[in-house]
Design a protein around this motif. Structure first.
Motif, PDB file in Angstrom:
ATOM      1  N   PRO A 384       0.741  -1.264  -0.045  1.00  0.00           N
ATOM      2  CA  PRO A 384       0.055  -0.051   0.020  1.00  0.00           C
ATOM      3  C   PRO A 384       0.969   1.166  -0.256  1.00  0.00           C
ATOM      4  O   PRO A 384       1.602   1.608   0.829  1.00  0.00           O
ATOM      5  N   ASP A 385       0.439   2.119  -0.916  1.00  0.00           N
ATOM      6  CA  ASP A 385       1.048   3.526  -1.097  1.00  0.00           C
ATOM      7  C   ASP A 385       2.553   3.604  -1.140  1.00  0.00           C
ATOM      8  O   ASP A 385       3.126   4.259  -0.381  1.00  0.00           O
ATOM      9  N   GLY A 386       3.385   2.386  -1.782  1.00  0.00           N
ATOM     10  CA  GLY A 386       4.677   2.385  -1.648  1.00  0.00           C
ATOM     11  C   GLY A 386       5.202   1.855  -3.047  1.00  0.00           C
ATOM     12  O   GLY A 386       4.305   1.926  -3.937  1.00  0.00           O
ATOM     13  N   ARG A 387       6.360   1.164  -3.225  1.00  0.00           N
ATOM     14  CA  ARG A 387       6.805   0.742  -4.292  1.00  0.00           C
ATOM     15  C   ARG A 387       7.409  -0.742  -3.971  1.00  0.00           C
ATOM     16  O   ARG A 387       7.887  -1.334  -4.890  1.00  0.00           O
ATOM     17  N   GLU A 388       7.172  -1.246  -2.846  1.00  0.00           N
ATOM     18  CA  GLU A 388       7.656  -2.527  -2.517  1.00  0.00           C
ATOM     19  C   GLU A 388       6.612  -3.848  -3.379  1.00  0.00           C
ATOM     20  O   GLU A 388       5.607  -3.530  -3.123  1.00  0.00           O
ATOM     21  N   PRO A 389       7.565  -4.694  -3.849  1.00  0.00           N
ATOM     22  CA  PRO A 389       6.491  -5.549  -4.680  1.00  0.00           C
ATOM     23  C   PRO A 389       5.493  -6.358  -3.734  1.00  0.00           C
ATOM     24  O   PRO A 389       5.804  -6.646  -2.810  1.00  0.00           O
ATOM     25  N   HIS A 390       4.213  -6.575  -4.412  1.00  0.00           N
ATOM     26  CA  HIS A 390       3.211  -7.157  -3.436  1.00  0.00           C
ATOM     27  C   HIS A 390       3.078  -8.480  -4.242  1.00  0.00           C
ATOM     28  O   HIS A 390       1.734  -8.477  -4.904  1.00  0.00           O
TER      29      HIS A 390
END
Length: 447
Positions: A384-390
């Motif tokens: 959420p609201d970032g750039r870390e892969p999900h």
């Protein structure tokens, strides 16, 4: 555009849960007969496929947003492909082009030479799979340059043979436990706009990569630079404008062969015959497979005649390469793309995908980017609201879609990409229906 008529009703329909009882029975049979290393992402077993619909053995109708990984671009039972295949098998299924040649091989080579970028004499050689095409492009480049080093890129996927595994970036599931790999393969950074430093241009990204080549490999040692113009398994990464032209220019200046691996992105998939066409790049060699033959196994390398002719007689080929039935299918598929203006349809698919899915980027908090070209589009999912892969969200979205009767695929180095590869013949109403199921699944994953 030509109106497309379908054999099957183009409507999504799921009765009960997936997989159904017949699919479950087949899965049990599979477990005792098929090696466990061969995996399938969809547990429903196909019985019939037409247009944008896959009918499973339990009678469910699934929206196909995968095309067998970009293979059935003209549909899985296109009339021209079916007709040409039927005619071919009535005469012969095989003679081996290296023994008794046949016209179909030459006709496909002529057509590929006509379609491939570049206003110069071109020739082609035909094989079976994308991996074979890439590996043979390497052989041709080495023979032509009398050099050894092959430059590839982060996030690349080039195949499952030993050579192409070495060229592929992702370890699981493609390389784990299968080494040692072929040598003289060197990996450098690709242009990945979503993850590059903010504001980095394509030219700057190319210089970053090429400086590494010059310092760590040596320009005079490079036989070929091999790149997917839109990376496939790596995450549908579209390099920043200027990246591909800079690579091509460097190869020209340094006597290296510039190879565009168009196995997934080529043959009308991105809204042009080849993905390099979007930037006016003219490769020395182009590899093709997947969508070229309407589902039949065929691949090829096409490019500058003087480079293609660098290999000694007998140095290229294979028992099944350019099989006559597959060549007939290819002629039917290429004919269908032209007659039905499937390049135009690919562009329209992109418009529809953007209309339906662009709101997700600002409305969910987990869609970092919607990207791609033509009918090769993807969502990059992030925490959420970032750039870390999900990656967990990508898996959840794919599972939710399947439960609702929509086939989507995941990919990416980090496993966080939901990729869309619909058949170019899919109807717009069916496409929108599938995309709305996907949008709802993303919203649920965000919650």
């Amino acid at each position: 555009m030509t109106e497309i008529r379908y054999r099957l009703q183009q409507v999504r329909r799921v009765e009960g849960s997936l997989p159904g009882p017949r699919s479950q029975q087949l899965t049990e049979r599979r477990a005792s007969a098929v090696a466990s290393g061969v995996a399938s992402s969809v547990p429903a077993w196909a019985a019939d496929v037409d247009g944008g619909i896959v009918v499973d053995v339990d009678g469910n109708q699934l929206v196909d947003l995968g095309s067998g990984i970009a293979v059935t671009s003209v549909g899985a039972s296109a009339p021209a492909v079916v007709a040409r295949v039927k005619e071919a098998v009535e005469h012969f299924t095989h003679t081996c082009f290296m023994v008794t040649p046949y016209e179909g091989y030459v006709a496909v080579a002529e057509k590929l030479a006509e379609l491939a970028p570049g206003d110069f004499p071109k020739k082609a050689a035909l094989f079976n799979s994308g991996s074979e095409a890439v590996e043979n492009a390497v052989k041709i480049a080495r023979a032509h340059t009398r050099r050894q080093a092959i430059v590839v890129f982060d996030h690349a996927y080039h195949g499952r043979t030993n050579m192409t595994m070495a060229m592929t970036a992702k370890v699981m599931p493609y390389k784990q436990g299968f080494g040692p790999f072929a040598g003289e393969v060197y990996r450098v950074p690709v242009s990945y706009p979503f993850r590059d430093p903010e504001g980095m241009t394509g030219t700057e990204a190319a210089r970053r990569a090429l400086l590494q080549v010059e310092k760590q490999v040596g320009a005079d040692n490079v036989a070929a630079v091999v790149i997917e113009p839109v990376q496939g398994e790596g995450g549908f990464i579209v390099p920043a404008a200027g990246f591909l032209p800079a690579l091509s220019e460097w190869c020209r200046d340094n006597g290296a062969v510039f190879v565009a691996d168009e196995v997934q992105a080529g043959i009308a998939r991105t809204g042009a015959w080849f993905a390099v066409d979007h930037e006016g790049v003219v490769p020395d060699l182009v590899t093709v497979a997947k969508g070229v033959a309407g589902g039949m196994p065929l691949s090829g390398v096409v490019g500058r005649a003087e480079i293609m002719d660098s290999v000694h007689a007998g140095g290229l080929g294979g028992t099944y390469g350019g099989n006559p039935v597959a060549c007939a299918a290819a002629l039917g598929a290429l004919e269908t793309i032209e007659e039905w203006d499937l390049i135009g349809r690919a562009r329209r698919i992109e418009e529809v995908v953007r209309e339906e899915l662009e709101p997700l980027a600002s409305g969910t908090g987990i869609v970092g980017e919607l990207r791609g070209r033509g009918a090769m589009m993807a969502l990059e999912l992030v925490l959420p609201d970032g750039r870390e892969p999900h990656a967990e969200a990508a898996r959840a979205v794919a599972a939710e879609c399947l439960g609702q009767g929509v086939i989507v695929l995941t990919c990416g180095t980090y496993g966080n990409i939901v990729r869309l590869l619909p058949p170019l013949v899919i109807g717009e109403d069916l496409l929108r229906d599938g995309l709305r199921v996907l949008a709802r699944a993303v919203h649920r994953a965000a919650r």
